[in-house]
Design a protein around this motif. Structure first.
Motif, PDB file in Angstrom:
ATOM      1  N   ARG A  12      -9.262   4.822  -0.401  1.00 57.29           N
ATOM      2  CA  ARG A  12      -9.503   4.754   1.036  1.00 57.29           C
ATOM      3  C   ARG A  12     -10.372   3.551   1.388  1.00 57.29           C
ATOM      4  NH1 ARG A  12      -5.587   7.840   2.453  1.00 57.29           N
ATOM      5  NH2 ARG A  12      -5.738  10.007   1.814  1.00 57.29           N
ATOM      6  N   SER A  13     -10.217   3.065   2.610  1.00 51.74           N
ATOM      7  CA  SER A  13     -11.087   1.976   3.071  1.00 51.74           C
ATOM      8  C   SER A  13     -12.510   2.490   3.190  1.00 51.74           C
ATOM      9  CB  SER A  13     -10.628   1.485   4.448  1.00 51.74           C
ATOM     10  OG  SER A  13     -10.955   2.445   5.444  1.00 51.74           O
ATOM     11  N   ARG A  87      -8.118   1.630   8.777  1.00 53.31           N
ATOM     12  CA  ARG A  87      -8.362   0.479   7.901  1.00 53.31           C
ATOM     13  C   ARG A  87      -8.596  -0.811   8.673  1.00 53.31           C
ATOM     14  NH1 ARG A  87      -5.914   0.235   2.766  1.00 53.31           N
ATOM     15  NH2 ARG A  87      -5.695   2.364   2.060  1.00 53.31           N
ATOM     16  N   TYR A 303      -5.868  -8.200   5.349  1.00 46.88           N
ATOM     17  CA  TYR A 303      -6.951  -7.733   4.469  1.00 46.88           C
ATOM     18  C   TYR A 303      -8.319  -7.957   5.094  1.00 46.88           C
ATOM     19  CZ  TYR A 303      -3.925  -6.709   0.565  1.00 46.88           C
ATOM     20  OH  TYR A 303      -2.979  -6.135  -0.246  1.00 46.88           O
ATOM     21  N   THR A 363      -1.814  -3.417  -0.074  1.00 49.26           N
ATOM     22  CA  THR A 363      -3.154  -2.853  -0.286  1.00 49.26           C
ATOM     23  C   THR A 363      -3.843  -3.424  -1.525  1.00 49.26           C
ATOM     24  OG1 THR A 363      -2.104  -1.006  -1.447  1.00 49.26           O
ATOM     25  CG2 THR A 363      -2.751  -0.616   0.854  1.00 49.26           C
ATOM     26  N   TRP A 392     -10.179  -4.182   1.411  1.00 48.85           N
ATOM     27  CA  TRP A 392      -8.986  -3.338   1.518  1.00 48.85           C
ATOM     28  C   TRP A 392      -7.960  -4.031   2.408  1.00 48.85           C
ATOM     29  CZ3 TRP A 392     -13.669  -2.296   3.806  1.00 48.85           C
ATOM     30  CH2 TRP A 392     -13.704  -2.317   5.207  1.00 48.85           C
ATOM     31  N   GLY A 394      -3.861  -3.535   4.565  1.00 44.74           N
ATOM     32  CA  GLY A 394      -2.888  -2.623   5.158  1.00 44.74           C
ATOM     33  C   GLY A 394      -1.792  -3.424   5.822  1.00 44.74           C
TER      34      GLY A 394
END
Ligand SMILES: Cc1cc2nc3c(=O)[nH]c(=O)nc-3n(C[C@H](O)[C@H](O)[C@H](O)COP(=O)(O)OP(=O)(O)OC[C@H]3O[C@@H](n4cnc5c(N)ncnc54)[C@H](O)[C@@H]3O)c2cc1C
Length: 511
Positions: A12-13, A87, A303, A363, A392, A394
């Protein structure tokens, strides 16, 4: 130190980890899987919503307001907020910087209506989070766009002048280098523009807060539940599986707007099915894998890296007002601070996805996090020694005009909203209002009067041309912007390649 952190991949972020931890303490009965079990077996709904990010959750929330008795079922493959809604950078910005494009597309009055709706959305995030006790760090401190190299100078001028010309001179205002440095002392930034009506949020707390509120209002959420079929179509690489004969009939208006929609799902609990009067597709970048939507979306990775807390260093550079900051590159860097004195910086040039597949490149691309961190080092050389604690990525979903699309499948009660092109925090509030109104045919709802409704973006070339083209143009843009930042010459061929999308009629690429 900067640039040394691997992206989180499946983890997870940082935003979402923080949000889930706070949630578990505040309301353990609502966190985790317990309150939102996977769908098993068959069920019915007035409206079924596909996707539990902002778009799906705002749609659900709005439905509880305009159709209080309706049975609403929302299905999410992960947990709500597990995708980009948990995110993103947390910038909730108006659209005044896009005014020239909006005027070109929708005329002056349409453009102003859209820009004002986005301002209202940014404001409403503040009132909504306060009303519902969602501590998403909402802060309206404005946002600065600034040139980081001579080639970026004046990128904002047309929009600033357009705002003045339509009688909104305060919405987006030119700033000198001196004015910028008084707020954020970067030795690199030259001049720019300020949008006062922009805010930042803790994105995952917002998403999870929405989930809590809609659950409390009776929306049935099934997490860990993947939609495998919508109205006879299935997603997949290169556009998925569907009936082209049926889609041709739909295009001719030959579908049935009254026939219920069937959604098939799968989860750890087994297969499921929802039969609903209407469906709202809120799948964001994942929509690119579905036959009905794929040709109009390009998926792109984005990112973010996050520093350790450095409140004293922020004070040294005078960045204590909470403003959002972005450079004026096409592959822009965007930066914001957090209440505990960290900097989150994103962008710098992600990569195109192939055939609608959202794979590990979205990711787990270390090069993209290095580029984001390099942007921080360039803009703030004095922060060179600051440690990056998290990173992170997405997917974002890009349309031909860089604006989201909210529309209905012709002849079917299927409504969709996607194509935010990396700017969905505030627009998804508007999107939720539009999609809820479409789903229950609330034709008098003012949201449906916005000219954004029903605009279907231009299709991109089919694969593999789309991927190859996006890749070639992306490499050229990254190269050109690097040369421009180094104040080195850009040759004509490189320049031409970066213009290609515009020459082909897309509102993408560089001028
Ligand atoms: C790194 C990054 C930074 C960004 N920064 C900003 C920013 O600062 N400001 C801004 O305005 N925007 C930003 N964005 C864009 C913004 O996050 C999105 O536009 C927004 O979150 C879109 O919300 P959504 O609900 O439409 O999509 P999502 O949050 O992606 O939700 C879609 C959901 O659908 C689910 N789903 C997909 N397929 C299926 C299936 N088959 N079955 C069930 N569920 C499925 C996914 O798991 C996902 O949770 C950023 C995006 C990224 C990736």
């Amino acid at each position: 130190m900067l640039g040394g952190v691997r992206p989180s991949g499946e983890r997870r972020s940082w935003w979402l980890r923080e949000a889930l931890a706070a949630e578990a303490v505040a309301a353990p009965y609502l966190s985790g899987w317990g309150a939102a079990p996977p769908l098993r077996g068959t069920t019915t709904a007035d409206v079924v919503i596909l996707g539990g990010g902002y778009t799906g959750l705002w749609t659900a929330y709005r439905l509880t307001e305009i159709a209080p008795g309706a049975r609403i079922v929302l299905v999410e493959q992960d947990i709500c907020g597990g995708g980009p809604s948990g995110r993103n950078g947390g910038f909730a910005t108006g659209w005044w910087d896009d005014l020239p494009t909006l005027i070109e597309r929708h005329g002056v009055s349409g453009a102003i209506a859209i820009a004002r709706a986005m301002d209202e959305a940014v404001d409403s995030l503040g009132t909504w989070t306060a009303e519902h006790g969602v501590d998403a760090w909402y802060r309206m401190a404005g946002s600065i766009s600034a040139s980081g190299a001579p080639a970026q100078d004046g990128g904002w001028t047309e929009a600033v002048e357009a705002c003045r010309a339509v009688g909104e001179p305060e919405a987006y205002v030119a700033m000198t280098a001196h004015e910028i440095r008084a707020r954020v002392a970067s030795p690199v930034l030259r001049a720019g523009a300020f949008m006062p009506g922009a805010a930042t949020v803790q994105p995952a707390v917002l998403a999870r807060g929405l989930r809590r509120v809609v659950l409390e209002r009776g929306v049935e959420i099934h997490e860990g539940t993947t939609v495998t079929e919508l109205d006879g179509e299935r997603p997949g690489w290169l556009g998925g599986v569907g009936s082209s004969a049926r889609r041709a009939a739909e295009r001719r208006g030959g579908g049935s707007a009254r026939r219920p929609v069937r959604v098939r799902t799968t989860s750890a609990a087994g297969d499921g099915q929802v039969t609903a009067g209407a469906a709202v597709v809120a799948l964001n970048a994942w929509a690119a894998a579905w036959p009905r939507f794929g040709r109009r979306l390009v998926t792109w990775s984005s990112y973010i890296v996050l520093t350790e807390p450095i409140p004293d260093r922020l004070a040294d550079i005078g960045w204590t007002g909470g403003e959002g900051l972005a450079d004026a590159r096409f592959t822009l860097h965007y930066l914001r601070t957090t209440p505990d004195g960290r900097i989150a910086i994103g962008g710098g040039g992600g990569r195109a996805g192939f055939g609608g597949r959202i794979g590990p490149a979205f990711t787990d691309d270390a090069q993209s996090t290095v580029r984001a961190a390099a942007g921080l080092r360039r803009l703030f050389p004095s922060l060179r020694d600051v440690r990056i604690e998290d990173a992170w990525g997405g997917p974002i979903d890009i349309t031909a005009d860089h604006l989201p699309a909210f529309a209905s499948v012709p002849g079917r009660p299927i409504h969709y909203g996607h194509g935010y092109s990396g700017n969905g925090v505030a627009p998804s509030v508007v999107g939720g209002r539009i999609l809820a109104a479409l789903a229950v045919e609330a034709s008098e709802d003012p949201a449906l009067a916005l000219p954004l409704v029903g605009v279907v973006p231009r299709a991109f070339p089919p694969e593999p041309f789309r991927y190859v083209g996006a890749r070639v143009v992306r490499e050229a843009i990254v190269r050109r912007e690097q040369l421009e930042e180094d104040e080195r010459p850009v040759n004509r061929i490189l320049r031409e390649v970066t213009h290609l999308p515009k020459r082909m009629g897309y509102h993408l690429g560089m001028d």
